[in-house]
Scaffold this motif. Structure first.
Motif, PDB file in Angstrom:
ATOM      1  N   CYS A   1      47.134  69.225  55.396  1.00  0.00           N
ATOM      2  CA  CYS A   1      47.086  70.117  54.227  1.00  0.00           C
ATOM      3  C   CYS A   1      46.076  69.592  53.211  1.00  0.00           C
ATOM      4  CB  CYS A   1      48.478  70.208  53.599  1.00  0.00           C
ATOM      5  SG  CYS A   1      48.510  71.179  52.086  1.00  0.00           S
ATOM      6  N   ILE A   2      45.132  70.463  52.805  1.00  0.00           N
ATOM      7  CA  ILE A   2      44.114  70.040  51.837  1.00  0.00           C
ATOM      8  C   ILE A   2      44.444  70.539  50.427  1.00  0.00           C
ATOM      9  CG2 ILE A   2      42.273  69.892  53.569  1.00  0.00           C
ATOM     10  CD1 ILE A   2      41.316  72.671  52.457  1.00  0.00           C
ATOM     11  N   GLY A   3      45.605  71.186  50.286  1.00  0.00           N
ATOM     12  CA  GLY A   3      46.045  71.622  48.957  1.00  0.00           C
ATOM     13  C   GLY A   3      45.277  72.803  48.402  1.00  0.00           C
ATOM     14  N   CYS A   4      44.709  73.655  49.281  1.00  0.00           N
ATOM     15  CA  CYS A   4      43.886  74.781  48.805  1.00  0.00           C
ATOM     16  C   CYS A   4      44.716  75.877  48.131  1.00  0.00           C
ATOM     17  CB  CYS A   4      43.095  75.372  49.968  1.00  0.00           C
ATOM     18  SG  CYS A   4      44.141  76.227  51.175  1.00  0.00           S
ATOM     19  N   GLN A   5      46.008  75.900  48.361  1.00  0.00           N
ATOM     20  CA  GLN A   5      46.973  76.829  47.749  1.00  0.00           C
ATOM     21  C   GLN A   5      46.885  78.264  48.271  1.00  0.00           C
ATOM     22  OE1 GLN A   5      47.335  76.454  43.467  1.00  0.00           O
ATOM     23  NE2 GLN A   5      46.811  74.276  43.522  1.00  0.00           N
ATOM     24  N   ALA A   6      46.103  78.498  49.329  1.00  0.00           N
ATOM     25  CA  ALA A   6      45.980  79.866  49.858  1.00  0.00           C
ATOM     26  C   ALA A   6      47.332  80.404  50.321  1.00  0.00           C
ATOM     27  CB  ALA A   6      44.983  79.886  51.017  1.00  0.00           C
ATOM     28  N   CYS A   7      48.169  79.531  50.845  1.00  0.00           N
ATOM     29  CA  CYS A   7      49.478  79.968  51.358  1.00  0.00           C
ATOM     30  C   CYS A   7      50.410  80.425  50.231  1.00  0.00           C
ATOM     31  CB  CYS A   7      50.131  78.845  52.152  1.00  0.00           C
ATOM     32  SG  CYS A   7      50.264  77.311  51.208  1.00  0.00           S
ATOM     33  N   LEU A   8      50.210  79.880  49.026  1.00  0.00           N
ATOM     34  CA  LEU A   8      51.128  80.205  47.924  1.00  0.00           C
ATOM     35  C   LEU A   8      51.048  81.681  47.549  1.00  0.00           C
ATOM     36  CD1 LEU A   8      50.715  77.101  45.566  1.00  0.00           C
ATOM     37  CD2 LEU A   8      52.188  77.411  47.550  1.00  0.00           C
TER      38      LEU A   8
ATOM     39  N   ALA B   1      47.207  73.679  59.013  1.00  0.00           N
ATOM     40  CA  ALA B   1      48.335  72.804  58.672  1.00  0.00           C
ATOM     41  C   ALA B   1      49.669  73.501  58.926  1.00  0.00           C
ATOM     42  CB  ALA B   1      48.243  72.392  57.203  1.00  0.00           C
ATOM     43  N   LEU B   2      49.635  74.816  59.118  1.00  0.00           N
ATOM     44  CA  LEU B   2      50.874  75.584  59.314  1.00  0.00           C
ATOM     45  C   LEU B   2      50.934  76.127  60.742  1.00  0.00           C
ATOM     46  CD1 LEU B   2      50.714  77.488  55.913  1.00  0.00           C
ATOM     47  CD2 LEU B   2      52.331  75.674  56.512  1.00  0.00           C
ATOM     48  N   HIS B   3      52.077  75.918  61.386  1.00  0.00           N
ATOM     49  CA  HIS B   3      52.230  76.339  62.792  1.00  0.00           C
ATOM     50  C   HIS B   3      53.596  76.949  63.010  1.00  0.00           C
ATOM     51  CE1 HIS B   3      48.697  74.182  64.354  1.00  0.00           C
ATOM     52  NE2 HIS B   3      48.943  73.361  63.350  1.00  0.00           N
TER      53      HIS B   3
ATOM     54  N   GLU C   1      56.270  74.914  60.925  1.00  0.00           N
ATOM     55  CA  GLU C   1      55.979  73.490  60.766  1.00  0.00           C
ATOM     56  C   GLU C   1      54.805  73.362  59.795  1.00  0.00           C
ATOM     57  OE1 GLU C   1      54.844  69.871  63.792  1.00  0.00           O
ATOM     58  OE2 GLU C   1      53.807  71.767  64.035  1.00  0.00           O
ATOM     59  N   TRP C   2      54.945  72.471  58.821  1.00  0.00           N
ATOM     60  CA  TRP C   2      53.864  72.208  57.869  1.00  0.00           C
ATOM     61  C   TRP C   2      53.390  70.774  58.090  1.00  0.00           C
ATOM     62  CZ3 TRP C   2      54.660  69.208  53.013  1.00  0.00           C
ATOM     63  CH2 TRP C   2      53.490  69.125  52.253  1.00  0.00           C
ATOM     64  N   ILE C   3      52.169  70.630  58.571  1.00  0.00           N
ATOM     65  CA  ILE C   3      51.650  69.291  58.853  1.00  0.00           C
ATOM     66  C   ILE C   3      50.989  68.761  57.585  1.00  0.00           C
ATOM     67  CG2 ILE C   3      50.163  67.900  60.354  1.00  0.00           C
ATOM     68  CD1 ILE C   3      50.473  70.081  62.471  1.00  0.00           C
TER      69      ILE C   3
ATOM     70  N   ASN D   1      51.346  69.077  43.714  1.00  0.00           N
ATOM     71  CA  ASN D   1      51.237  68.884  45.166  1.00  0.00           C
ATOM     72  C   ASN D   1      51.948  70.009  45.912  1.00  0.00           C
ATOM     73  OD1 ASN D   1      49.936  66.319  44.988  1.00  0.00           O
ATOM     74  ND2 ASN D   1      51.923  65.448  44.414  1.00  0.00           N
ATOM     75  N   ILE D   2      51.371  70.397  47.055  1.00  0.00           N
ATOM     76  CA  ILE D   2      52.024  71.401  47.898  1.00  0.00           C
ATOM     77  C   ILE D   2      53.294  70.794  48.480  1.00  0.00           C
ATOM     78  CG2 ILE D   2      51.817  72.764  50.035  1.00  0.00           C
ATOM     79  CD1 ILE D   2      50.060  73.847  47.828  1.00  0.00           C
ATOM     80  N   SER D   3      54.359  71.609  48.472  1.00  0.00           N
ATOM     81  CA  SER D   3      55.633  71.145  49.008  1.00  0.00           C
ATOM     82  C   SER D   3      56.218  72.245  49.896  1.00  0.00           C
ATOM     83  CB  SER D   3      56.571  70.833  47.835  1.00  0.00           C
ATOM     84  OG  SER D   3      57.861  70.585  48.311  1.00  0.00           O
TER      85      SER D   3
HETATM   86  S1  SF4 Z   1      47.005  77.068  53.071  1.00  0.00           S
HETATM   87 FE1  SF4 Z   1      48.726  75.907  52.185  1.00  0.00          FE
HETATM   88  S2  SF4 Z   1      49.386  74.543  53.844  1.00  0.00           S
HETATM   89 FE2  SF4 Z   1      47.346  75.283  54.401  1.00  0.00          FE
HETATM   90  S3  SF4 Z   1      45.939  73.708  53.626  1.00  0.00           S
HETATM   91 FE3  SF4 Z   1      46.111  75.272  52.034  1.00  0.00          FE
HETATM   92  S4  SF4 Z   1      47.768  74.515  50.697  1.00  0.00           S
HETATM   93 FE4  SF4 Z   1      47.924  73.384  52.624  1.00  0.00          FE
END
Ligand code: SF4
Ligand code: SF4
Length: 299
Positions: A54-61, A97-99, A48-50, A75-77
């Protein structure tokens, strides 16, 4: 014995009498277009992505190998179809933001988790409700839960779409204080189109339930564009009026409050843009129920 659930909702007042703890089972055999709990469709754990967190930090990418999480126009999608549910992205997301949705539990661990609510049950005439998803798809696990709580003197309710063969319900009714069963539509073509399933077993099971001696409610969601015709409502009321032992009928007008769940799961919402029915329409159908002498509540 264990099973998979999405969550336990404490202090619920909409899932049966009194204050209740509702256990949402994961996995369903129907795909009702208006479902408020799309996270219960699949048996498998999922991401689940809330979006609002999400602050758009891009760490997940950096860790997502599949591109399910991506940058589109800055934008994060989240694209559910591309997600393999590896969950590698979760620890990277410090704003949480991710669960992961879906956890395996045992009847005993649920009992331990819910035990703190027993005084509220006693005070209010409440108990536990097993909902979903479709609980009957994890029948043996559900029987174990019902047995354990009933042995502990707790009122047990089962919220079911009534779509599995009756012989399975017979195994579990001895441990069930109340059944809350759905009747979504009488027109089978309409039912199949909007839920993905046939209604003939459901209608047969309603008659079996009426003969079973187990207290039960019937619940009908009132969905604009689906079952909001006078013909359909008269057909539903006609069946209800033949039942001898139904304790109550609940009319459940559609509301779009669950729309955010579709966004969080990254899946299309089939009822995007549909609004709640007008109160005059609800009143119109309530008066049909009165005409047929049905004991009902609008919830
Ligand atoms: S890690 Fe990804 S989902 Fe979490 S806040 Fe940063 S951009 Fe958003
Ligand atoms: S859980 Fe899905 S979105 Fe997260 S890293 Fe794995 S594939 Fe990507």
């Amino acid at each position: 014995m264990d099973g998979i659930i999405t969550s336990v909702q404490r202090m619920s007042v909409h899932d049966g009498p009194g204050i209740r703890s509702t256990i949402f089972m994961k996995g369903c055999n129907l795909r009702c277009r208006w479902c408020h709990n799309p996270e219960t469709f699949s048996f498998a754990p999922e991401l689940e992505w809330i979006k609002t967190k999400c602050i758009g930090c891009q760490a997940c990418l950096d860790v997502c190998q599949t591109g399910a999480l991506s940058l589109i126009n800055g934008n994060i999608s989240f694209h559910k179809g591309g997600c393999t549910a590896c969950f590698d992205c979760i620890p990277e997301c410090y704003p949480e933001a991710l669960h992961k949705i879906g956890r395996r539990v045992t009847p005993e661990s649920l009992f331990g988790e819910i035990e703190q609510d027993f005084p509220f049950f006693e005070e209010s005439g409440g108990g536990i409700t097993i909902s979903g998803g479709e609980p009957m798809l994890q029948k043996l696990f559900v029987i174990s839960i019902l047995k354990l709580f009933r042995t502990g003197g707790i009122h047990t309710a089962l919220d079911t779409n009534l779509s599995v063969p009756w012989k399975h319900y017979e195994q579990l009714l001895p441990y069930t204080s109340l059944v809350m069963a759905d009747l979504k539509a009488m027109d089978n073509e309409l039912h199949e189109k909007w839920t993905g399933g046939d209604n003939s077993t459901i209608i047969r099971n309603i008659r079996n339930l009426d003969e079973s001696g187990t207290p039960y409610f019937i619940r009908t969601p009132f969905i604009p564009g689906f079952n909001d015709s006078e013909k359909e409502f008269r057909s539903i009321a006609g069946l209800l009026s033949t039942l001898k032992n139904m304790k109550r009928f609940d009319l459940l007008p559609y509301h779009p409050l669950g729309n955010w769940k579709y966004v969080n799961l990254g899946v299309e919402n089939p009822l995007e843009g549909v609004t709640a029915p007008a109160s005059r329409d609800i009143q119109r159908y309530a008066s049909i129920l009165e005409e047929y002498g049905i004991n009902y509540q609008v919830n």
